[in-house]
Design an enzyme around this catalytic site. Structure first.
Site, mmCIF file in Angstrom:
data_model
loop_
_atom_site.group_PDB
_atom_site.id
_atom_site.type_symbol
_atom_site.label_atom_id
_atom_site.label_comp_id
_atom_site.label_asym_id
_atom_site.label_seq_id
_atom_site.Cartn_x
_atom_site.Cartn_y
_atom_site.Cartn_z
ATOM 1 C CB ALA A 64 -1.045 0.285 1.172
ATOM 2 C CG ASP A 65 2.731 5.112 -1.442
ATOM 3 O OD1 ASP A 65 3.938 4.821 -0.847
ATOM 4 O OD2 ASP A 65 2.257 6.057 -1.604
ATOM 5 C CB THR A 66 -1.300 6.602 2.362
ATOM 6 O OG1 THR A 66 -2.029 5.224 2.337
ATOM 7 C CG2 THR A 66 -2.383 7.923 2.541
#
Length: 192
Positions: free
Chosen positions: A75-77
């Site tokens: 994931a990346d935000t």
């Protein structure tokens, strides 16, 4: 629940304690395994494409290691305001600049997630709109000095003091702002 995953060995490729906790609370057993990835993306990508690209980049680092029964979750935000992408602040001055720009305004938190096994890949993005009240210089200084938000996109954690006193509304997933759109992840894992 998620009986379709019982034959998979799950790997969460994240050092985020918040992501670890959310996956645990979902009732999943998983291993934490990370690889160093240069988180660079093409400038032509839209804000919605950036975190998906980065999540897929992180997942691709595991390709040569995959066994038939491994499933990696990456994931990346990012935080975005007026097409300005706010990553993790470099230092205190950068954190102050970011929080000042968010003060009294709305912004988007966009998380990209990639689920990848040896023969399948599913990627998606989730966007949440976040509204900050007008923050005083003292409030921003207090938060930076006491919470050191240098590991957080946009220089803040909604689950911390600044979220308690500064966020007066959100549209979308709260957990997405924490760093993982857990409800959408559950749905995608259920279909994997």
């Amino acid at each position: 629940m998620l009986n379709n995953l019982k034959d998979y060995h799950l790997i969460l490729a994240s050092q985020s304690p918040r992501r670890h906790q959310m996956l645990k609370e979902l009732g999943l057993e998983f291993e934490i395994r990370t690889k160093d990835v240069d988180e660079v993306y093409p400038e032509a990508l839209s804000p919605e494409e950036i975190p998906v690209y980065l999540a897929e980049l992180k997942a691709s680092a595991f390709e040569s290691d995959f066994t038939n029964k491994e499933l990696v979750i990456t994931a990346d935000t990012i935080v975005c305001i007026d097409d300005w992408i706010l990553g993790k602040p470099k230092d205190r001055e950068d954190a102050f600049k970011m929080l000042s720009s968010l003060s009294g305004r709305s912004h988007q938190v966009i998380s990209g997630v990639c689920l990848k096994s040896k023969d399948k890949k599913v990627s998606f993005a989730t966007t949440t709109n976040v509204h900050f009240k007008e923050l005083s210089k003292q409030e921003i200084d207090y938060y930076i000095d006491n919470y050191k938000p240098f590991d957080k996109a946009g220089a803040y954690g909604i689950q911390e003091w600044i979220g308690f006193i500064g966020i007066d509304g959100i549209e979308g997933s709260y957990f997405n702002v924490v760093g993982l759109p857990i409800q959408r992840l559950y749905e995608e894992l259920n279909r994997f």
